[in-house]
Write an enzyme that holds these catalytic residues in place. Structure first.
Site, mmCIF file in Angstrom:
data_model
loop_
_atom_site.group_PDB
_atom_site.id
_atom_site.type_symbol
_atom_site.label_atom_id
_atom_site.label_comp_id
_atom_site.label_asym_id
_atom_site.label_seq_id
_atom_site.Cartn_x
_atom_site.Cartn_y
_atom_site.Cartn_z
ATOM 1 C CB ALA A 184 28.969 16.948 29.099
ATOM 2 N N GLY B 156 27.535 13.259 28.750
ATOM 3 C CA GLY B 156 26.112 13.421 28.505
ATOM 4 C C GLY B 156 26.012 14.270 27.265
ATOM 5 C CD GLU B 157 21.480 15.304 23.292
ATOM 6 O OE1 GLU B 157 21.120 15.992 22.337
ATOM 7 O OE2 GLU B 157 20.696 14.661 24.019
ATOM 8 C CD GLU C 24 18.946 30.833 12.225
ATOM 9 O OE1 GLU C 24 20.079 30.387 11.988
ATOM 10 O OE2 GLU C 24 18.031 30.892 11.395
ATOM 11 N N PRO C 25 22.356 32.884 12.559
ATOM 12 C CG PRO C 25 24.613 32.307 12.699
ATOM 13 C CD PRO C 25 23.315 32.218 13.439
ATOM 14 C CB CYS D 152 14.291 21.703 8.681
ATOM 15 S SG CYS D 152 15.536 22.676 9.510
#
Lengths: 271, 423
Positions: free
Chosen positions: B194, B191-192, B114-115, B50
């Protein structure tokens, strides 16, 4: 030969302490590993030195300040290695090795000649009493080192300084656990040391307890650790307060071992 | 033969162009085979995620191949070249190799270090391998990209330390507790963020989750998602006795937990440590709670600071990574050069001559009384044999055929020529 082994052990501890310090500041997995292995080599040489002295003197080599400090250092190294291989905390060495090295250095600077043992001390109580005492003290020493680690890590967590050493120190729960374990190991050993000491005193001098400074200070130390355990189990004090108390306890340990001998008059000063 | 990279990523192209140039799974095979069939492309691999679309090729001629690839992309995606050409980057030779190594080591990623990208790169090459579009150059390049990435990961701290808030929360939890699987978590309000934090905790071993929410239905819904236990909102304080990690995001206008309440809770817990994450803005938990022993209260801003400083740390580590990559690019270039046929032919001839002279010397030492005519005859004979033996490999190497690198490798190995760099 015995001197040589001792010096080599001292050198190993010194090198390990220095590498441990570098590890503390710079942080490297290789340095941590090196610290452990050099300590292990030093420990083996140290063991050999103690055995050699035992054979050449024909008596348990814990009869002078030099020998006692050396044996104290040996006990700390033993417990450090056991703890390391049980918990695999690389940075532990950075906190314990300086203590081992300083104890060993103190030993190196004290007179080393082998003196004939006074008849009062010639007894199998000597071995039992001193081994209990020094293993107990060593456990308190490791508890102290781990307590310092706890206090540091707790400080970083509370103040949210989350970089550098914070990343290399382990979690506070495991530090609290080791601290607790060391005290639960050290406390019964100290208790046994005091009991066997009393029995030995009765045997040698005819009374169990004479309020000798060493006896008094051992008792003070014993009360401090009794308090640590008591409030932990009954009140639930743990973590920071337990760590602070173990630092206080260690000060008492040091005074019981060094202070009494150098500052106060005691039958324990090997004369 | 030259390495060529043509591609675009999140830095050079907006999402609309990335979307249009992306190769979906169904189109990947056609795309790859199409590129491989281009006249000046010898080996090819195609990466499409992406965030980036990249074509890796070993090209007969860089300029020609670059043009053909761009034309192909335009035709394949039904766009005009002008529409996307400004978004493309082209790297050739050492720059191309460096680019691939940097992508693999995650130095070119949106989230530095980032892996996932390494896995995607591996998949790309594996896919190309099954479609037989790669050969010795790209295969080796792939191997080296992977090993370079591993080197970067072990020799620098680029992938250490969380760079997202929910990961930072998990990392912190691991500095407070030894074993997360024995710890209980409570979500107070949902919430998103959390939920994301809770999910990360679950992947890190947490099994025991309680959920408290003002609307009990939402509470049960979430409890189902996490296999957790719904808790009535008015009971959350009592539950705190059993909760080691609290994630709070209620959106209440005032504090839902104050110091005095927490003090009571800590007494009941016998001071077992508690980690509290307050994600709500404005704060839902009295900051004074952090003053209590064994309570570690972090607000979302604290976590954001952690993330920022970790990101900074990663950028510093990236500089070390660039040095490693330069080194590996150098090694790869050296290997590529060793496949060049002209020096190889020279090396082959030189080796043959050395053997010849050595053996002639030995022969003359053994028969010192030889007359000049015989000696010359022997030398002539030996030279003829050596020349004949070397002739065919030389011709084959000079031919400039497509399998020339393969031959070069074979010659290097068979004749033991500078075989130092092949493990």
């Amino acid at each position: 030969m015995g001197t040589l082994l001792f010096e080599f052990a001292l050198t190993c501890y010194f090198a390990a302490a220095i590498i441990g310090m570098v590890d503390l500041i710079r942080g490297s997995k290789d340095a941590s590993k090196l610290t452990v292995w050099i300590t292990a080599v030093g420990f083996i040489l140290h063991t050999a030195a103690i055995i050699y002295r035992y054979l050449s003197a024909g008596q348990v080599p814990i009869t002078s300040m030099h020998e006692s400090a050396s044996f104290f250092a040996w006990c700390i190294a033993l417990l450090y290695l056991v703890t390391h291989f049980r918990y695999r905390i690389g940075i532990l060495g950075s906190f314990i090795l300086p203590l081992i090295f300083l104890m060993m250095l103190a030993s190196a600077m004290l007179p080393r000649e082998i003196k004939p043992l006074s008849p009062a001390l010639q007894s199998s109580w000597l071995l039992i009493h001193t081994v209990f005492a020094f293993l107990g003290f060593a456990a308190f020493t490791v508890a102290f080192g781990v307590g310092i680690m706890y206090l540091l890590q707790e400080h970083y967590l509370k103040t949210k300084k989350l970089s550098g050493l914070f990343l290399r120190l382990p979690n506070i729960q495991v530090l609290d656990e080791i601290n607790y374990r060391m005290i639960t190991l050290g406390f019964p050993l100290l208790t046994l040391a005091i009991i066997t000491g009393a029995l030995w005193a009765e045997d040698a001098w005819g009374s169990y307890w004479r309020w000798d400074p060493k006896e008094t200070w051992s008792l003070i130390t014993w009360f401090i650790y009794a308090m640590v355990l008591h409030i932990r189990l009954v009140v639930g004090w743990r973590g920071k307060r337990a760590a602070l108390l173990s630092v206080l306890g260690f000060v008492a340990v040091l005074f019981t071992f060094f202070g009494v001998n150098f500052l106060l008059k005691s039958v324990h000063i090997f004369e | 033969m030259s390495i060529l990279v043509v591609g675009l990523n999140h830095k050079t192209a907006g999402v609309t162009i990335r979307e249009r140039l992306a190769f979906s799974e169904q189109k990947l095979e056609d795309g790859l085979l199409g590129i491989h069939a281009l006249p000046d492309v010898q080996e090819a691999a195609l990466l499409s995620t992406c965030n980036r679309v990249e074509i890796y090729a070993s090209a007969r001629s860089v300029e020609a191949a670059e043009n053909q690839i761009k034309d192909f992309l335009a035709a394949f995606h039904g766009m005009a070249r002008a529409d996307f050409e400004s978004s493309l980057y082209v790297h050739a030779e050492a720059d191309g190799i460096r680019h691939i190594f940097r992508v693999g080591a995650s130095l070119d990623s949106m989230v530095l270090g980032e892996p996932q990208i390494l896995g995607q790169l591996k998949d790309t090459f594996d896919y190309a391998l099954t479609r037989k579009t790669t050969g010795i150059i790209l295969n080796r390049l792939m191997k080296k990209a992977i090993s370079t990435s591993k080197r970067v990961r072990t020799e620098t701290r680029i992938a250490e330390n969380a760079v997202s808030i929910s990961f930072a929360a998990v990392e912190l939890a691991k500095k407070i507790f030894t074993d997360l699987s024995t710890k209980a978590v409570m979500l107070l309000g949902a919430g998103e963020m959390a939920e994301l934090a809770a999910r990360h905790l679950v992947t890190n071993g947490v099994q025991n989750i309680r959920i408290a929410n003002r609307t009990y239905e939402r509470c049960c819904e979430l409890a189902e998602v996490f296999c957790g236990m719904p808790v009535r909102f008015d009971e959350y304080i009592d539950q705190m006795t059993h909760v080691d990690i609290l994630i709070c995001s209620t959106g209440a206008p005032k504090f839902v937990l104050i110091k005095e309440q927490m003090q009571r809770v800590m007494r009941e817990r016998r001071n077992r440590p508690v980690f509290i994450i307050d994600i709500s803005v404005p704060r839902n938990i009295d900051p004074a709670v952090n003053d209590l022993d064994n309570v570690y209260l972090y607000h979302v801003d604290d976590l954001q600071q952690v993330v920022d400083s970790n990101m900074l740390e990663r950028r510093k580590e990236a500089e070390k990574a660039e040095i490693i990559i330069d080194e590996e690019v150098g090694k790869f270039m050296h290997w590529l050069a060793s496949l060049d046929t002209v020096p190889l032919i020279l090396a082959l001839r030189q080796k043959a001559d050395e053997i010849k002279l050595e053996e002639l010397d030995k022969f003359r030492n053994r028969c010192p009384n030889l007359d000049a005519a015989t000696s010359d005859a022997v030398q002539y004979l030996v030279t003829a044999i050596v020349n004949k033996l070397v002739h065919n490999p030389t011709v084959a190497l000079k031919e400039n055929a497509d399998d020339r690198e393969l031959l070069a490798m074979a010659v290097k190995k068979l004749y033991g020529l500078n075989g130092d760099d092949d493990e």
